[in-house]
Each structure stands twice: as C-alpha cells, then as structure tokens.
Motif scaffolding. Sequence first.
Motif, PDB file in Angstrom:
ATOM      1  N   SER A  25      -9.456  -6.075  -3.674  1.00 56.00           N
ATOM      2  CA  SER A  25      -8.475  -5.042  -3.318  1.00 56.00           C
ATOM      3  C   SER A  25      -7.232  -5.152  -4.194  1.00 56.00           C
ATOM      4  O   SER A  25      -6.678  -4.139  -4.639  1.00 56.00           O
ATOM      5  CB  SER A  25      -8.083  -5.164  -1.841  1.00 56.00           C
ATOM      6  N   THR A  26      -6.792  -6.381  -4.449  1.00 59.65           N
ATOM      7  CA  THR A  26      -5.601  -6.589  -5.282  1.00 59.65           C
ATOM      8  C   THR A  26      -5.854  -6.137  -6.716  1.00 59.65           C
ATOM      9  O   THR A  26      -5.025  -5.460  -7.330  1.00 59.65           O
ATOM     10  CB  THR A  26      -5.193  -8.075  -5.261  1.00 59.65           C
ATOM     11  N   LEU A  27      -7.012  -6.483  -7.270  1.00 57.98           N
ATOM     12  CA  LEU A  27      -7.321  -6.099  -8.638  1.00 57.98           C
ATOM     13  C   LEU A  27      -7.517  -4.592  -8.769  1.00 57.98           C
ATOM     14  O   LEU A  27      -7.103  -3.986  -9.770  1.00 57.98           O
ATOM     15  CB  LEU A  27      -8.564  -6.838  -9.131  1.00 57.98           C
ATOM     16  N   VAL A  28      -8.127  -3.968  -7.762  1.00 55.87           N
ATOM     17  CA  VAL A  28      -8.268  -2.510  -7.787  1.00 55.87           C
ATOM     18  C   VAL A  28      -6.884  -1.864  -7.822  1.00 55.87           C
ATOM     19  O   VAL A  28      -6.656  -0.874  -8.526  1.00 55.87           O
ATOM     20  CB  VAL A  28      -9.079  -2.010  -6.570  1.00 55.87           C
ATOM     21  N   HIS A  29      -5.945  -2.426  -7.070  1.00 55.44           N
ATOM     22  CA  HIS A  29      -4.569  -1.915  -7.073  1.00 55.44           C
ATOM     23  C   HIS A  29      -3.988  -1.955  -8.485  1.00 55.44           C
ATOM     24  O   HIS A  29      -3.452  -0.967  -8.987  1.00 55.44           O
ATOM     25  CB  HIS A  29      -3.713  -2.754  -6.121  1.00 55.44           C
ATOM     26  N   TYR A  30      -4.089  -3.099  -9.134  1.00 55.19           N
ATOM     27  CA  TYR A  30      -3.542  -3.239 -10.485  1.00 55.19           C
ATOM     28  C   TYR A  30      -4.265  -2.326 -11.478  1.00 55.19           C
ATOM     29  O   TYR A  30      -3.637  -1.675 -12.329  1.00 55.19           O
ATOM     30  CB  TYR A  30      -3.659  -4.689 -10.961  1.00 55.19           C
ATOM     31  N   GLU A  31      -5.588  -2.296 -11.398  1.00 60.89           N
ATOM     32  CA  GLU A  31      -6.366  -1.504 -12.339  1.00 60.89           C
ATOM     33  C   GLU A  31      -6.068  -0.017 -12.192  1.00 60.89           C
ATOM     34  O   GLU A  31      -5.977   0.716 -13.182  1.00 60.89           O
ATOM     35  CB  GLU A  31      -7.861  -1.778 -12.134  1.00 60.89           C
ATOM     36  N   GLY A  86       0.891  10.660 -12.385  1.00 61.00           N
ATOM     37  CA  GLY A  86       1.106   9.270 -12.004  1.00 61.00           C
ATOM     38  C   GLY A  86       0.127   8.892 -10.943  1.00 61.00           C
ATOM     39  O   GLY A  86      -0.874   9.563 -10.734  1.00 61.00           O
ATOM     40  N   VAL A  87       0.415   7.802 -10.212  1.00 60.77           N
ATOM     41  CA  VAL A  87      -0.532   7.348  -9.199  1.00 60.77           C
ATOM     42  C   VAL A  87      -0.730   8.408  -8.148  1.00 60.77           C
ATOM     43  O   VAL A  87      -1.824   8.720  -7.730  1.00 60.77           O
ATOM     44  CB  VAL A  87      -0.029   6.029  -8.575  1.00 60.77           C
ATOM     45  N   GLY A  88       0.365   9.023  -7.693  1.00 66.25           N
ATOM     46  CA  GLY A  88       0.240   9.998  -6.626  1.00 66.25           C
ATOM     47  C   GLY A  88      -0.546  11.224  -7.041  1.00 66.25           C
ATOM     48  O   GLY A  88      -1.259  11.809  -6.254  1.00 66.25           O
ATOM     49  N   ALA A  89      -0.379  11.633  -8.314  1.00 64.14           N
ATOM     50  CA  ALA A  89      -1.046  12.841  -8.766  1.00 64.14           C
ATOM     51  C   ALA A  89      -2.190  12.530  -9.699  1.00 64.14           C
ATOM     52  O   ALA A  89      -2.756  13.404 -10.323  1.00 64.14           O
ATOM     53  CB  ALA A  89      -0.043  13.746  -9.470  1.00 64.14           C
ATOM     54  N   GLY A  90      -2.565  11.267  -9.781  1.00 62.75           N
ATOM     55  CA  GLY A  90      -3.586  10.844 -10.737  1.00 62.75           C
ATOM     56  C   GLY A  90      -4.938  10.754 -10.115  1.00 62.75           C
ATOM     57  O   GLY A  90      -5.502  11.730  -9.636  1.00 62.75           O
ATOM     58  N   ALA A 114      -9.985   6.206  -6.846  1.00 65.94           N
ATOM     59  CA  ALA A 114      -9.281   7.305  -6.191  1.00 65.94           C
ATOM     60  C   ALA A 114      -8.678   6.857  -4.862  1.00 65.94           C
ATOM     61  O   ALA A 114      -7.518   7.153  -4.551  1.00 65.94           O
ATOM     62  CB  ALA A 114     -10.241   8.476  -5.964  1.00 65.94           C
ATOM     63  N   LEU A 115      -9.444   6.116  -4.071  1.00 69.25           N
ATOM     64  CA  LEU A 115      -8.932   5.636  -2.788  1.00 69.25           C
ATOM     65  C   LEU A 115      -7.823   4.611  -2.997  1.00 69.25           C
ATOM     66  O   LEU A 115      -6.832   4.608  -2.256  1.00 69.25           O
ATOM     67  CB  LEU A 115     -10.067   5.024  -1.962  1.00 69.25           C
ATOM     68  N   ALA A 116      -7.964   3.745  -3.994  1.00 72.79           N
ATOM     69  CA  ALA A 116      -6.920   2.760  -4.256  1.00 72.79           C
ATOM     70  C   ALA A 116      -5.613   3.452  -4.635  1.00 72.79           C
ATOM     71  O   ALA A 116      -4.525   2.979  -4.271  1.00 72.79           O
ATOM     72  CB  ALA A 116      -7.366   1.808  -5.363  1.00 72.79           C
ATOM     73  N   ALA A 117      -5.693   4.563  -5.366  1.00 72.67           N
ATOM     74  CA  ALA A 117      -4.496   5.308  -5.744  1.00 72.67           C
ATOM     75  C   ALA A 117      -3.779   5.831  -4.498  1.00 72.67           C
ATOM     76  O   ALA A 117      -2.546   5.794  -4.414  1.00 72.67           O
ATOM     77  CB  ALA A 117      -4.858   6.439  -6.685  1.00 72.67           C
ATOM     78  N   TYR A 118      -4.552   6.320  -3.544  1.00 74.14           N
ATOM     79  CA  TYR A 118      -3.955   6.765  -2.270  1.00 74.14           C
ATOM     80  C   TYR A 118      -3.344   5.574  -1.534  1.00 74.14           C
ATOM     81  O   TYR A 118      -2.257   5.651  -0.967  1.00 74.14           O
ATOM     82  CB  TYR A 118      -5.001   7.428  -1.393  1.00 74.14           C
ATOM     83  N   GLU A 119      -4.062   4.455  -1.499  1.00 73.65           N
ATOM     84  CA  GLU A 119      -3.607   3.291  -0.729  1.00 73.65           C
ATOM     85  C   GLU A 119      -2.311   2.708  -1.270  1.00 73.65           C
ATOM     86  O   GLU A 119      -1.506   2.153  -0.517  1.00 73.65           O
ATOM     87  CB  GLU A 119      -4.711   2.232  -0.718  1.00 73.65           C
ATOM     88  N   VAL A 120      -2.099   2.808  -2.586  1.00 74.90           N
ATOM     89  CA  VAL A 120      -0.854   2.344  -3.169  1.00 74.90           C
ATOM     90  C   VAL A 120       0.333   3.104  -2.590  1.00 74.90           C
ATOM     91  O   VAL A 120       1.408   2.555  -2.363  1.00 74.90           O
ATOM     92  CB  VAL A 120      -0.885   2.495  -4.709  1.00 74.90           C
ATOM     93  N   ARG A 121       0.117   4.368  -2.325  1.00 70.84           N
ATOM     94  CA  ARG A 121       1.207   5.202  -1.794  1.00 70.84           C
ATOM     95  C   ARG A 121       1.429   4.983  -0.303  1.00 70.84           C
ATOM     96  O   ARG A 121       2.524   5.112   0.191  1.00 70.84           O
ATOM     97  CB  ARG A 121       0.888   6.697  -2.012  1.00 70.84           C
TER      98      ARG A 121
END
Length: 217
Positions: free
Chosen positions: A89-95, A114-118, A209-216
Amino acid sequence: MLLTADHVEQMRLPTTTSREGYEKSSVDAYVEEIVATLRAWETEADDAAPDYVLHSGDVTGAAFPAIPSIHDEGYEEERVDEFLDNVVSTLVHYETRAAAGASAGAPGAGAGDGVGAGAGATMTADEIARRTFNVVKFRGGYDRQAVDAFMTRIVATLRAHEAGTWRRGGPDGLLTSADVINIKFQATALRSGYEQDEVDEFLDDVAQALAAYEVRD
C-alpha cells in the motif's frame, strides 16, 4: 498507514516455535531491501521514482522458505504477510504520486492535472462496467465468473469514490488498492477463461487509480 524507513528498521516481527514459520534470514534480508526502498522514496527530490527500488508488484510476489517448528524458530507467517500488505500500500502510494507528477509535467498537461485529476479520474465506473476481456481456450486463463464478480466490486468502489462516499474500512464489498494488488484468481484448465496478462495489466491500472483516490481521502 504509510510506512516509513525508520519504522520498518525498528520493527520486530514476532517469531514462532509452535508452528511453521518463514525463514528468518530470508525475511530479514528482504526487510533490508524494503528499508532501502522506502528511504530512497523519502529522500528523492520532486517525488520522482528512485533509480533502484522494489516495486509494489515485487513485494506482492515475494515468497520465503518455510521452516517447520521442529527445526528452528521462524517468523509468524500471518504477521509477515500483513506487514507486506502495508508495504505494498505504501509503495503504491509513492508510485501513483510519481506517475501523477510525471503526467502533470508531460507536454500538454494542464495546470489542474495531478493526483486528484490523474489516475483516479481517468478510470471511471462506467468505463469499467463496459470493460471486456479476451477469452482463451485450451490454455490457462482466469476463471471468468470470479473475474466478473470482482469487476462488479471494482465498479461499486469507483462509484463510491466518484460520489465521495468511499471510506477506508467502509461497507463490505468496497475495495482498496491493496485488495486489487493482492487478488488471486483460479486458472482454468479445460474451460475457457479470460486472458491472464490482459487481466493483470488492467488490475495494475485499477490499483493505481484507487491509490490516487486514497491519497486524497
């Protein structure tokens, strides 16, 4: 929770002598690689991917020799597996963050990218609901019923993200990026199934795609 290099370096995995466990030396060597990978991400400028790191897919596929309890002390398998899930999960966040940054800096990228619109915004529930896979026969494919059922959960998860109702630990059936990375489908033998490489590549995109949402969130 995102892991840090210092946290992993100070971590002590529980051992067992009453049942089979993972060989300690193999796990310890791999943990050293994880620490080096996390430290590389933490010190990399501009969120770019470091030159040498383990990738989330590498950790998902990690395997260790098992030690019978009558022979030696080993690490508790369930605790090691839980730890590796957190590493993934941590590496997916960074990647995902690095990929979003690369997209934002690419020619033609808008200021609002960016992450939100990426990654999260480029894969929608409606698109996934229409997604199909090639069917193969007489060679190993993924069980079609199992993949279709998981696709239904992916669609529901993306709809929840799009509506702003997704929460970690929320309703049963909704997924995290780690759930997608760790899913394993049974391979077909005599029956037709979905092309494995195609499904795997698609799931990599879903996880990002899910990791991008989770970052937000």
